[in-house]
Write a protein that holds these residues in place. Structure first.
Motif, PDB file in Angstrom:
ATOM      1  N   HIS A   1      54.611  44.240  60.241  1.00  0.00           N
ATOM      2  CA  HIS A   1      54.848  42.820  60.035  1.00  0.00           C
ATOM      3  C   HIS A   1      56.071  42.758  59.077  1.00  0.00           C
ATOM      4  O   HIS A   1      56.568  41.429  58.466  1.00  0.00           O
ATOM      5  N   ALA A   2      56.843  43.803  59.071  1.00  0.00           N
ATOM      6  CA  ALA A   2      57.972  43.511  58.049  1.00  0.00           C
ATOM      7  C   ALA A   2      57.924  43.155  56.832  1.00  0.00           C
ATOM      8  O   ALA A   2      58.762  42.395  56.241  1.00  0.00           O
ATOM      9  N   ASP A   3      56.750  43.458  56.127  1.00  0.00           N
ATOM     10  CA  ASP A   3      56.494  42.999  54.717  1.00  0.00           C
ATOM     11  C   ASP A   3      57.279  43.823  53.898  1.00  0.00           C
ATOM     12  O   ASP A   3      57.454  45.197  53.682  1.00  0.00           O
ATOM     13  N   ARG A   4      58.203  43.118  52.696  1.00  0.00           N
ATOM     14  CA  ARG A   4      58.970  43.749  52.023  1.00  0.00           C
ATOM     15  C   ARG A   4      58.258  43.550  50.530  1.00  0.00           C
ATOM     16  O   ARG A   4      59.235  43.544  49.341  1.00  0.00           O
ATOM     17  N   GLY A   5      57.206  43.212  50.463  1.00  0.00           N
ATOM     18  CA  GLY A   5      56.607  42.870  48.786  1.00  0.00           C
ATOM     19  C   GLY A   5      56.920  43.832  47.969  1.00  0.00           C
ATOM     20  O   GLY A   5      56.961  45.167  48.348  1.00  0.00           O
ATOM     21  N   ARG A   6      56.674  43.587  46.626  1.00  0.00           N
ATOM     22  CA  ARG A   6      56.770  44.545  45.552  1.00  0.00           C
ATOM     23  C   ARG A   6      55.463  45.424  45.301  1.00  0.00           C
ATOM     24  O   ARG A   6      55.277  46.336  44.864  1.00  0.00           O
ATOM     25  N   ARG A   7      54.426  44.913  46.144  1.00  0.00           N
ATOM     26  CA  ARG A   7      53.012  45.533  45.681  1.00  0.00           C
ATOM     27  C   ARG A   7      53.207  46.761  46.758  1.00  0.00           C
ATOM     28  O   ARG A   7      53.366  46.448  47.935  1.00  0.00           O
ATOM     29  N   SER A   8      52.613  47.670  46.309  1.00  0.00           N
ATOM     30  CA  SER A   8      52.325  48.770  47.142  1.00  0.00           C
ATOM     31  C   SER A   8      50.917  48.777  48.102  1.00  0.00           C
ATOM     32  O   SER A   8      50.096  48.100  47.703  1.00  0.00           O
ATOM     33  N   PRO A   9      50.734  49.661  49.245  1.00  0.00           N
ATOM     34  CA  PRO A   9      49.543  49.461  49.839  1.00  0.00           C
ATOM     35  C   PRO A   9      48.192  49.785  48.862  1.00  0.00           C
ATOM     36  O   PRO A   9      47.279  49.301  49.134  1.00  0.00           O
ATOM     37  N   ALA A  10      48.551  50.744  48.119  1.00  0.00           N
ATOM     38  CA  ALA A  10      47.338  51.147  47.126  1.00  0.00           C
ATOM     39  C   ALA A  10      46.989  50.027  46.189  1.00  0.00           C
ATOM     40  O   ALA A  10      45.721  49.824  46.040  1.00  0.00           O
ATOM     41  N   ASP A  11      48.130  49.232  45.656  1.00  0.00           N
ATOM     42  CA  ASP A  11      47.669  48.029  44.743  1.00  0.00           C
ATOM     43  C   ASP A  11      46.994  47.046  45.523  1.00  0.00           C
ATOM     44  O   ASP A  11      45.936  46.402  45.161  1.00  0.00           O
ATOM     45  N   LEU A  12      47.536  46.769  46.788  1.00  0.00           N
ATOM     46  CA  LEU A  12      46.967  45.633  47.751  1.00  0.00           C
ATOM     47  C   LEU A  12      45.374  46.058  47.872  1.00  0.00           C
ATOM     48  O   LEU A  12      44.493  45.051  47.911  1.00  0.00           O
ATOM     49  N   LEU A  13      45.035  47.270  48.331  1.00  0.00           N
ATOM     50  CA  LEU A  13      43.973  47.751  48.623  1.00  0.00           C
ATOM     51  C   LEU A  13      42.957  47.527  47.470  1.00  0.00           C
ATOM     52  O   LEU A  13      41.694  47.301  47.442  1.00  0.00           O
ATOM     53  N   ALA A  14      43.616  47.861  46.158  1.00  0.00           N
ATOM     54  CA  ALA A  14      42.545  47.871  44.997  1.00  0.00           C
ATOM     55  C   ALA A  14      42.419  46.294  44.644  1.00  0.00           C
ATOM     56  O   ALA A  14      41.117  46.001  44.349  1.00  0.00           O
ATOM     57  N   ARG A  15      43.270  45.270  45.055  1.00  0.00           N
ATOM     58  CA  ARG A  15      43.067  43.983  45.035  1.00  0.00           C
ATOM     59  C   ARG A  15      41.701  43.441  45.883  1.00  0.00           C
ATOM     60  O   ARG A  15      40.997  42.959  45.756  1.00  0.00           O
ATOM     61  N   LEU A  16      42.066  44.141  47.028  1.00  0.00           N
ATOM     62  CA  LEU A  16      41.004  43.795  48.313  1.00  0.00           C
ATOM     63  C   LEU A  16      39.417  44.211  47.687  1.00  0.00           C
ATOM     64  O   LEU A  16      38.585  43.515  47.946  1.00  0.00           O
ATOM     65  N   ARG A  17      39.289  45.296  47.085  1.00  0.00           N
ATOM     66  CA  ARG A  17      38.155  46.191  46.731  1.00  0.00           C
ATOM     67  C   ARG A  17      37.531  45.282  45.568  1.00  0.00           C
ATOM     68  O   ARG A  17      36.647  45.393  45.206  1.00  0.00           O
ATOM     69  N   ALA A  18      38.615  44.910  44.760  1.00  0.00           N
ATOM     70  CA  ALA A  18      38.053  44.263  43.329  1.00  0.00           C
ATOM     71  C   ALA A  18      37.734  42.870  43.721  1.00  0.00           C
ATOM     72  O   ALA A  18      37.026  42.324  42.738  1.00  0.00           O
ATOM     73  N   ALA A  19      37.839  42.266  44.691  1.00  0.00           N
ATOM     74  CA  ALA A  19      37.419  40.811  44.970  1.00  0.00           C
ATOM     75  C   ALA A  19      35.798  40.871  45.196  1.00  0.00           C
ATOM     76  O   ALA A  19      35.072  41.890  45.696  1.00  0.00           O
ATOM     77  N   PRO A  20      35.222  39.820  44.976  1.00  0.00           N
ATOM     78  CA  PRO A  20      33.698  39.619  45.085  1.00  0.00           C
ATOM     79  C   PRO A  20      33.263  40.007  46.606  1.00  0.00           C
ATOM     80  O   PRO A  20      34.046  39.816  47.385  1.00  0.00           O
ATOM     81  N   THR A  21      32.213  40.258  46.670  1.00  0.00           N
ATOM     82  CA  THR A  21      31.730  40.680  47.823  1.00  0.00           C
ATOM     83  C   THR A  21      30.802  39.376  48.418  1.00  0.00           C
ATOM     84  O   THR A  21      30.120  38.907  47.946  1.00  0.00           O
TER      85      THR A  21
END
Length: 400
Positions: free
Chosen positions: A201-221
């Protein structure tokens, strides 16, 4: 002998009344909103007076106004608040009818016509720009509403989809929800898969996949059951499809608007101001128009833009309140420009900071800054001159 007409129009039929100050009613029309009806509305009054000699008062714009202007009639716009305030003069019991309103508009024009100015149409280029700008603003409002609806839905059963990206209505966030509409669908999502998804999807954001995945897992379940999560995931997929198309269409309209405003001489004037940009400049210019006789004084423009307050003073009593009656599209465009300008202009930042130091809240301080900028922009627009900060400092003294 002067003649006056009033037109009360609706979606199905239109009522017109013509008076001359001696006879109560010379002509009374009730025509359908079709080709024959509009032709009758334009032709019948010509038996009384030539179009140029018959002024017609009307409350709202639309195809009827365009038809009358095209036929050569001077059209006088009357604000609905004026009509509402005058109604008790004609109907003590509070009655209302379309023919009665048409007569009332004609009589208001007879008694107070000197207070109103005839409508002067803007050029076709400005009408096109206004249509594009207002249409884009409507689509943006719909996108925001749908994004809020989608966010509210996801927070109830799939909070991670909201937390992973900064804006839920961004293209990458919408694509993520469309690909992973439920927590179960993202249960095997790892860094490699997320990196591949972002690359697709041609994403050029500043966040790395590891940071985004950490956000995803830190969110409430989410605690929704399988059936509920599946149903809501299907609904989320349906909601995603509409904002995705809106984002695409808004981008196309934005590109068209940026090109259109850059081609207009007045567009170059507004874009010369600090941080005005093209979209914001187009929003200002679409409401400002190219008829300079419309705003002979800067105070008229300030009132139209809603960036100056309303004063109520009587005897020892005096109050200053927020101005509600204004062109809200113009106010939004002016305040947006003013808020952006303080990040590129030291003078604008000082005006804003001074207002804040006096205890003004952010929206109030931005309106004060917008009022200050309006004086400069009005003069540049009237003189057809680009913004020159050096000349402004020497020629204009702003009191905030």
């Amino acid at each position: 002998m002067p003649f006056h007409a009033g037109l009360d129009w609706g979606g199905v039929s239109h009522a017109m009344c013509v008076i001359d100050g001696v006879d109560p009613v010379l002509v009374r029309l009730d025509v359908r909103h079709d080709s024959a009806g509009l032709a009758d509305m334009v032709g019948r009054p010509k038996r009384v007076a030539a179009p140029a000699e018959l002024r017609i008062a009307i409350e709202r714009p639309g195809l009827v106004v365009d038809t009358l202007v095209e036929a050569g009639y001077p059209v006088i716009p009357v604000h609905p608040n004026v009509v509402k305030a005058c109604r008790p003069r004609y109907h003590a019991a509070g009655g209302k009818s379309d023919p009665g309103d048409a007569f009332m508009l004609a009589d208001i024009l007879r008694t107070d016509g000197h207070r109103f100015r005839p409508l002067v149409p803007v050029s076709d280029d400005f009408l096109a720009l206004r249509a594009l700008v207002r249409g884009r603003d409507d689509l943006v409002a719909q996108r925001v509403a749908l994004a809020n609806q989608l966010r509210n839905l996801l927070e109830g059963f799939w909070p991670g989809a909201v937390a992973i990206f900064a804006a839920i209505d961004s293209p990458i966030a919408l694509a993520f929800v469309g690909r992973y509409p439920t927590p179960d669908s993202a249960s095997r999502l790892g860094e490699k898969r997320l990196a591949s998804f972002m690359a697709q999807h041609a994403d050029r954001g500043r966040r790395s996949p590891a940071d985004l995945l950490a956000r995803l897992r830190a969110a409430p379940t989410g605690l929704a059951g399988d059936a509920e999560a599946g149903a809501k995931g299907e609904l989320a997929g349906a909601l995603v499809a509409i904002p995705e198309r809106l984002v695409c269409e808004i981008a196309k309209l934005s590109s068209h608007i940026e090109h259109a405003v850059a081609q207009l001489p007045d567009g170059k004037i507004v874009m010369s101001f600090p941080r005005a940009g093209r979209i914001c400049a187009a929003q200002i210019l679409a409401e400002l128009g190219d008829v300079r006789e419309r705003f002979l004084m800067q105070d008229q423009l300030a009132a139209e833009a809603g960036v100056c307050p309303v004063t109520h003073a009587s005897g020892k009593s005096r109050g200053v309140v927020f101005r509600w009656a204004c062109n809200k599209n113009l106010r939004l465009a002016f305040t947006c420009f003013a808020d952006n300008s303080r990040h590129a202009s030291a003078w604008a930042a000082a005006v804003y900071r001074k207002a804040r130091d006096r205890g003004c809240k952010h929206p109030h301080a931005v309106r004060i800054l917008a009022r200050a900028w309006l004086q400069v922009l009005w003069r540049a627009w009237r003189n057809k001159a680009l913004y020159d900060p050096q000349q402004r400092r020497a020629a204009i003294k702003i009191t905030a």
